[in-house]
Enzyme design. Structure first.
Site, PDB file in Angstrom:
ATOM      1  N   ASP A 176       7.025   9.822 -11.388  1.00 40.46           N
ATOM      2  CA  ASP A 176       7.138   9.502  -9.950  1.00 40.46           C
ATOM      3  C   ASP A 176       8.146   8.214  -9.993  1.00 40.46           C
ATOM      4  O   ASP A 176       7.801   7.147  -9.410  1.00 40.46           O
ATOM      5  CB  ASP A 176       5.996   9.005  -9.202  1.00 40.46           C
ATOM      6  CG  ASP A 176       5.842   8.921  -7.987  1.00 40.46           C
ATOM      7  OD1 ASP A 176       6.699   9.364  -7.277  1.00 40.46           O
ATOM      8  OD2 ASP A 176       5.039   8.177  -7.235  1.00 40.46           O
ATOM      9  N   GLY A 195       0.881  -1.177  -0.035  1.00 37.88           N
ATOM     10  CA  GLY A 195      -0.021  -0.039   0.133  1.00 37.88           C
ATOM     11  C   GLY A 195       0.905   1.084   0.030  1.00 37.88           C
ATOM     12  O   GLY A 195       1.839   1.242   0.717  1.00 37.88           O
ATOM     13  N   GLY A 196       0.664   2.278  -0.551  1.00 35.41           N
ATOM     14  CA  GLY A 196       1.365   3.449  -0.756  1.00 35.41           C
ATOM     15  C   GLY A 196       0.260   4.612  -0.298  1.00 35.41           C
ATOM     16  O   GLY A 196      -0.700   4.242   0.471  1.00 35.41           O
ATOM     17  N   GLY A 197       0.645   5.802  -0.794  1.00 38.46           N
ATOM     18  CA  GLY A 197      -0.129   6.993  -0.477  1.00 38.46           C
ATOM     19  C   GLY A 197      -1.220   6.884  -0.785  1.00 38.46           C
ATOM     20  O   GLY A 197      -2.385   7.360  -0.060  1.00 38.46           O
TER      21      GLY A 197
HETATM   22  P1  ATP Z   1       2.911   5.458  -4.134  1.00 35.02           P
HETATM   23  O1  ATP Z   1       1.884   5.409  -3.140  1.00 35.02           O
HETATM   24  O2  ATP Z   1       3.907   6.498  -3.914  1.00 35.02           O
HETATM   25  O3  ATP Z   1       2.880   4.919  -5.318  1.00 35.02           O
HETATM   26  P2  ATP Z   1       4.061   2.933  -3.690  1.00 35.02           P
HETATM   27  O4  ATP Z   1       4.416   2.807  -5.046  1.00 35.02           O
HETATM   28  O5  ATP Z   1       5.031   1.984  -2.570  1.00 35.02           O
HETATM   29  O6  ATP Z   1       3.700   4.250  -3.207  1.00 35.02           O
HETATM   30  P3  ATP Z   1       1.820   1.412  -4.381  1.00 35.02           P
HETATM   31  O7  ATP Z   1       2.124   1.893  -5.957  1.00 35.02           O
HETATM   32  O8  ATP Z   1       0.463   1.296  -4.092  1.00 35.02           O
HETATM   33  O9  ATP Z   1       2.644   2.177  -3.502  1.00 35.02           O
HETATM   34  O10 ATP Z   1       2.454  -0.088  -4.360  1.00 35.02           O
HETATM   35  C1  ATP Z   1       2.423  -0.765  -3.079  1.00 35.02           C
HETATM   36  C2  ATP Z   1       3.118  -1.931  -3.349  1.00 35.02           C
HETATM   37  O11 ATP Z   1       2.644  -2.755  -3.856  1.00 35.02           O
HETATM   38  C3  ATP Z   1       4.354  -1.704  -4.155  1.00 35.02           C
HETATM   39  O12 ATP Z   1       5.486  -1.124  -3.339  1.00 35.02           O
HETATM   40  C4  ATP Z   1       4.773  -3.248  -4.510  1.00 35.02           C
HETATM   41  O13 ATP Z   1       5.419  -3.835  -3.484  1.00 35.02           O
HETATM   42  C5  ATP Z   1       3.295  -3.614  -4.605  1.00 35.02           C
HETATM   43  N1  ATP Z   1       2.864  -3.658  -5.883  1.00 35.02           N
HETATM   44  C6  ATP Z   1       2.375  -2.790  -6.543  1.00 35.02           C
HETATM   45  N2  ATP Z   1       1.904  -2.762  -7.950  1.00 35.02           N
HETATM   46  C7  ATP Z   1       2.251  -4.293  -8.036  1.00 35.02           C
HETATM   47  C8  ATP Z   1       2.080  -5.373  -9.102  1.00 35.02           C
HETATM   48  N3  ATP Z   1       1.466  -5.060 -10.273  1.00 35.02           N
HETATM   49  N4  ATP Z   1       2.411  -6.502  -8.606  1.00 35.02           N
HETATM   50  C9  ATP Z   1       2.755  -6.848  -7.599  1.00 35.02           C
HETATM   51  N5  ATP Z   1       3.209  -6.091  -6.457  1.00 35.02           N
HETATM   52  C10 ATP Z   1       2.780  -4.723  -6.800  1.00 35.02           C
END
Ligand code: ATP
Ligand code: MG
Length: 696
Positions: free
Chosen positions: A133, A18-20
């Site tokens: 980003d 999960g991210g922001g």
């Molecule tokens: P931000 O919110 O700034 O993008 P982030 O990249 O850490 O931050 P998310 O893009 O929501 O947050 O992703 C969260 C995590 O989920 C990622 O760091 C990754 O480990 C996992 N993730 C994202 N997309 C995929 C995918 N297509 N397949 C497998 N894991 C994924």
């Protein structure tokens, strides 16, 4: 969320991160039977309409990207308040985890990762998509080691919204380019800057700019020199450091101009000849750019730390000529500079015009030459000769068949001595392709006249068409062979064509030999080119006149036979067989009416043949008609008597009667019958007087 089904097909299995702004789940696509990643927008943003709209739009544009280093976007959807993006599931980890655990990474590994990110960026940029980003969290590493970049363009959804309020998005400021940090729109080169920072971080294990707050980090991007990577990690080759330094230039113009350019550098930087290349420095005409940098004025909206938004102020210093310049500075500069520049420009323009006039004169005054006559010359020599005097041969060169001019020799030219032409004029040549040959068509099976027409149509004169006739099983008049064969090329003017024409099968009709003597039969056969072998003449007793042919074998009269007819056989009668019984039969008959005259006709059918006329004459009174009848064990005789074509009597004379009468082939007896004037038709047996021996 876990266990629910989105859009009727994505079964949410587990949370992977999960991210922001979103949460990421591993899910199963029940329609296509594959695992997918579903990114669900966090609940707190679903009411921000502008944000949701951008979230969807950016996901849709990212969906158009197809590259082996880009996470594929499959679907974008909404179910109630749940907004989600469905994408390729990458089983593995993200680069942030790797950096945290393993940095500094091996140089070749870091370069390999950066190369793949750069390749993905190149593909996206070519499609008009800026990532905005690039950071290790958005770089996924599959189990096979392949790098996949995710979240293309999604950051853009956040820029104008409250999402910048959250800590995690602000965290991205470590990778923001100076222009991005200032709030100026980020372009392709911003992505390259961020990639430079990711490479820096992979190789040094630290971020280049750290600060207490996002603002201080942003300011460092704008102002501060980066600590050189090799100073942190001496294992980094100069060529790799050069890439980081160039990608991380503060001015976008000084960075790589495209991802492709950076990719080429990344791909070759580890080659042995490049490892120790000189340190890259930006060549600038200006003063020491680093020393004269002026602090940018950043306006800070809001009061503190993590909640701050970064915007460029209206009078912010401008990056120009390798340094940030104060716009006020420009206003204070020397007032003479502009006129001097204008004067210099004018001088350059006048000089250019003078040079142009001279050049034009040279073009306009062109010498004339006499065009050499090259007709009949080989093409190469002709070209050489024309070029020698400054002429040009027009391309493409026209070709034409010719009887008189050899192959590849010039037939004619559009200008020739005594014509003259200006140097560099193009001269058109026509070159010979030699004699125009024609292709003989297939003629077999055609009639003679069809074949001749086909050939004369090709320009072959009739005189050159020879025909030869031959016996053949094919119908008479048909072409059975041709010289030259079909598809051969011939010179229509000199070559001749021969056609073999069928005369039809080589046979003659078999003559009718029945009733002929052997000599007569032989003469008839000879006339047709047929021969009769002595051993093929069979002489046998037969119910047929002696010495005459009564059977021909195997050809019946009229049958086609191919001369000389080796197998022709004839059967010649030697006289009646012994068993034959011959009777001289006497019939006495008068006219139909007494005193009148009647024509009497007697017809006999016996072993010698059917319906033979035995007698015919007119009578006024009773007269006796005498004739022979031959019977055999298998054939009786029938005698019919007609008076003026009216049947008067019908007599059957049996083989047995003939025997009783003593008639046989060697000693025939005579039977006599007297016919009543009005005898009714009927059968009558004759046992009348037998007078003299009969015989044939
Ligand atoms: P931000 O919110 O700034 O993008 P982030 O990249 O850490 O931050 P998310 O893009 O929501 O947050 O992703 C969260 C995590 O989920 C990622 O760091 C990754 O480990 C996992 N993730 C994202 N997309 C995929 C995918 N297509 N397949 C497998 N894991 C994924
Ligand atoms: Mg992400």
């Amino acid at each position: 969320m876990i266990g629910t089904r989105l859009a009727g097909r994505y079964e949410i299995l587990e949370r992977v991160g999960g991210g922001g702004m979103a949460l990421v789940y591993k899910a199963h696509d029940t329609l296509l039977h594959r695992n997918v990643a579903v990114k669900v927008l966090r609940q707190q943003y679903v009411h921000d309409e502008e944000f949701v709209r951008r979230f969807r739009r950016e996901a849709q544009s990212a969906a158009s990207l197809s590259h082996s280093n880009v996470v594929s976007v499959y679907d974008v959807g909404q179910e109630g308040e749940t907004h989600f993006i469905v994408m390729e599931y990458v089983e593995g980890c993200n680069l942030n985890d790797i950096i945290k655990e393993q940095a500094p990474l091996q140089v070749d590994r870091a370069v390999h990762i950066a190369t793949q990110i750069c390749d993905a960026l190149g593909s996206a940029h070519a499609n008009g998509i800026i990532h905005r980003d690039i950071k290790p969290h958005n770089i996924l590493i599959g189990k096979n080691g392949r790098i996949k970049v995710t979240d293309f363009g999604i950051a853009r959804a956040a820029t104008s919204s409250s999402i910048t309020q959250t800590g995690s998005v602000i965290g991205s400021v470590h990778y923001f380019s100076p222009e991005h940090a200032k709030g100026v729109s980020a372009g392709e080169k911003s992505d390259l800057y961020s990639l430079g920072i990711v490479l820096y971080q992979m190789l040094t294990g630290k971020l280049p700019f750290l600060g207490e707050s996002p603002i201080s980090v942003a300011l460092k991007h704008l102002q501060e020199d980066v600590e050189e990577p090799r100073a942190v990690n001496p294992m980094i080759p100069q060529s790799v450091e050069n890439i980081i330094l160039k990608a991380m230039r503060k001015s976008p113009e000084e960075r790589y101009s495209t991802a492709g350019e950076m990719l080429r550098d990344l791909e070759t930087c580890l080659s042995p000849q490049r490892l120790n290349e000189p340190k890259w420095t930006y060549s600038s005409d200006g003063d020491d750019e680093e020393a004269t940098r002026v602090m940018p004025a950043l306006r800070v909206d809001g009061q503190s730390g993590a909640g701050d938004e970064l915007r460029a102020s209206a009078d912010a210093p401008v990056w120009r000529n390798g340094k940030y310049e104060d716009p006020e500075e420009e206003k204070r500069s020397n007032p003479w500079i502009k006129p001097i520049i204008w004067f210099a420009v004018l001088l350059v323009m006048l000089g250019g015009a003078w040079y142009g006039v001279k050049a034009l004169q040279e073009i306009l005054i062109i010498p004339e030459v006499t065009v050499p006559d090259v007709t009949g010359w080989p093409l190469e020599d002709a070209k050489e000769r024309l070029e020698e005097v400054g002429l040009v041969v027009a391309q493409p060169i026209a070709e034409e068949p010719s009887r008189d001019v050899a192959l590849n020799h010039v037939i004619r030219q559009d200008k020739k001595d005594p014509d003259t032409a200006k140097v560099n004029t193009t001269i058109r040549l026509v070159v010979s392709t030699g004699i125009e040959m024609v292709t003989i068509p297939p003629l077999e099976g055609k009639t003679k006249s069809e074949a001749v027409t086909a050939l004369t149509d090709l320009g072959i004169p009739e005189l050159n068409i020879e025909t030869k006739e031959e016996f053949d099983d094919r119908p008479a008049g048909e072409v059975i062979e041709q010289f030259p064969s079909a598809n051969d090329s011939v010179d229509p003017m000199t070559d001749s064509v021969t056609l073999k024409i069928s005369k039809g099968p080589d046979t003659v009709p078999m003559p009718d030999l029945i009733g002929k003597t052997v000599d007569e039969a032989e003469a008839l056969l000879e006339k047709e080119g047929l021969t009769l072998k002595k051993e093929n003449i069979v002489e046998e007793p037969a119910y047929y006149p002696a010495g005459k042919v009564y059977e021909q074998f195997p050809y019946k009269p009229g049958n086609p036979v191919k001369p000389p007819g080796e197998e022709i056989m004839i059967y010649v009668s030697t006289g009646l067989p012994d068993e034959a019984r011959v009777t001289t039969y006497k019939v006495t008959v008068g006219p139909r009416q007494e005193g009148a005259e009647s024509e009497i006709r007697i017809v006999v059918s016996d072993a010698m043949g059917d319906r033979k006329e035995a007698a015919k004459r007119k009578v006024k009174q009773q007269e006796t008609f005498s004739f022979d009848v031959v019977t055999s064990p298998s054939k009786n005789a029938v005698i019919e008597v007609f008076q003026d074509d009216v049947k008067n009597n019908h007599i059957t004379w049996t083989y047995q009667q003939a025997g009783e009468a003593g008639g046989n082939a060697s000693s025939g007896e005579t039977a006599e019958e007297t016919q009543p004037e009005h005898q009714p038709e009927g059968e009558q047996q004759s046992d009348d007087e037998i007078t003299v021996p009969g015989g044939l």
